[in-house]
Design a protein around this motif. Sequence first.
Motif, PDB file in Angstrom:
ATOM      1  N   GLU A   1       2.379   1.664  -3.490  1.00 33.68           N
ATOM      2  CA  GLU A   1       1.377   2.164  -4.434  1.00 33.68           C
ATOM      3  C   GLU A   1       1.100   3.652  -4.226  1.00 33.68           C
ATOM      4  O   GLU A   1       0.921   4.390  -5.191  1.00 33.68           O
ATOM      5  CB  GLU A   1       0.083   1.342  -4.357  1.00 33.68           C
ATOM      6  N   LEU A   2       1.085   4.098  -2.979  1.00 32.99           N
ATOM      7  CA  LEU A   2       0.882   5.517  -2.716  1.00 32.99           C
ATOM      8  C   LEU A   2       2.046   6.331  -3.291  1.00 32.99           C
ATOM      9  O   LEU A   2       1.829   7.370  -3.908  1.00 32.99           O
ATOM     10  CB  LEU A   2       0.741   5.790  -1.217  1.00 32.99           C
TER      11      LEU A   2
ATOM     12  N   ALA B   1      -0.171  10.710   4.976  1.00 31.73           N
ATOM     13  CA  ALA B   1      -1.003   9.800   4.184  1.00 31.73           C
ATOM     14  C   ALA B   1      -0.290   8.468   3.974  1.00 31.73           C
ATOM     15  O   ALA B   1      -0.909   7.400   4.045  1.00 31.73           O
ATOM     16  CB  ALA B   1      -1.344  10.439   2.837  1.00 31.73           C
ATOM     17  N   LEU B   2       0.998   8.527   3.749  1.00 27.38           N
ATOM     18  CA  LEU B   2       1.795   7.315   3.565  1.00 27.38           C
ATOM     19  C   LEU B   2       1.753   6.453   4.826  1.00 27.38           C
ATOM     20  O   LEU B   2       1.566   5.240   4.749  1.00 27.38           O
ATOM     21  CB  LEU B   2       3.244   7.683   3.232  1.00 27.38           C
TER      22      LEU B   2
ATOM     23  N   ALA C   1      -1.408   4.589   5.023  1.00 30.12           N
ATOM     24  CA  ALA C   1      -1.744   3.800   3.834  1.00 30.12           C
ATOM     25  C   ALA C   1      -1.968   2.324   4.140  1.00 30.12           C
ATOM     26  O   ALA C   1      -2.837   1.684   3.552  1.00 30.12           O
ATOM     27  CB  ALA C   1      -0.674   3.955   2.759  1.00 30.12           C
ATOM     28  N   ASP C   2      -1.180   1.784   5.055  1.00 31.87           N
ATOM     29  CA  ASP C   2      -1.316   0.355   5.369  1.00 31.87           C
ATOM     30  C   ASP C   2      -2.214   0.106   6.574  1.00 31.87           C
ATOM     31  O   ASP C   2      -2.328  -1.016   7.056  1.00 31.87           O
ATOM     32  CB  ASP C   2       0.049  -0.297   5.573  1.00 31.87           C
TER      33      ASP C   2
ATOM     34  N   GLU D   1       0.837  -1.209   0.000  1.00 31.43           N
ATOM     35  CA  GLU D   1       0.000   0.000   0.000  1.00 31.43           C
ATOM     36  C   GLU D   1       0.870   1.258   0.000  1.00 31.43           C
ATOM     37  O   GLU D   1       0.557   2.232  -0.700  1.00 31.43           O
ATOM     38  CB  GLU D   1      -0.922   0.021   1.223  1.00 31.43           C
ATOM     39  N   GLU D   2       1.944   1.225   0.755  1.00 32.89           N
ATOM     40  CA  GLU D   2       2.857   2.370   0.781  1.00 32.89           C
ATOM     41  C   GLU D   2       3.539   2.549  -0.571  1.00 32.89           C
ATOM     42  O   GLU D   2       3.644   3.673  -1.069  1.00 32.89           O
ATOM     43  CB  GLU D   2       3.896   2.188   1.898  1.00 32.89           C
TER      44      GLU D   2
ATOM     45  N   SER E   1       1.751   6.601  -6.919  1.00 35.47           N
ATOM     46  CA  SER E   1       0.683   7.532  -7.324  1.00 35.47           C
ATOM     47  C   SER E   1       1.183   8.977  -7.336  1.00 35.47           C
ATOM     48  O   SER E   1       0.583   9.831  -7.973  1.00 35.47           O
ATOM     49  CB  SER E   1      -0.527   7.405  -6.383  1.00 35.47           C
TER      50      SER E   1
ATOM     51  N   ASP F   1       1.705  14.444   2.624  1.00 36.80           N
ATOM     52  CA  ASP F   1       1.961  13.212   1.866  1.00 36.80           C
ATOM     53  C   ASP F   1       2.564  12.137   2.768  1.00 36.80           C
ATOM     54  O   ASP F   1       2.217  10.962   2.664  1.00 36.80           O
ATOM     55  CB  ASP F   1       2.902  13.477   0.688  1.00 36.80           C
TER      56      ASP F   1
END
Length: 111
Positions: A32-33, A85-86, A89-90, A29-30, A36, A82
């Motif tokens: 992928e963030l 959010a990271l 993320a998981d 998930e991290e 992005s 950011d």
Amino acid sequence: MKTIDWTKDELVAYILLFAANADFNESAEERELIISKVDRQTFQEIHEEFETDNDYQGLKKIMISLKQHQYDKEDIDLLMEDIKALFFADGDFDITEQNMLICLNRLFKTV
């Protein structure tokens, strides 16, 4: 280490990778963030560089590059959003990540 030849996207990728590895676990998930925020090729190239650096080298590169790109308070605030959010993320914002957030926030205020 006088200058770092990174684009802003490369800098963002490196900082987010640095943060993602705060708990020694870079989740899918991290990753992928981060992808992005920057393109996959930039992510892969910076990831290879990140893997060869120790923490001291990484922080030094980050601070030099932040100054080179003339990050101001607004840029730093966006970057910190950011990073937050990271960390979420998981779905696990553990104490190691909380401490990293505090440290990076303090460190970036010196730019």
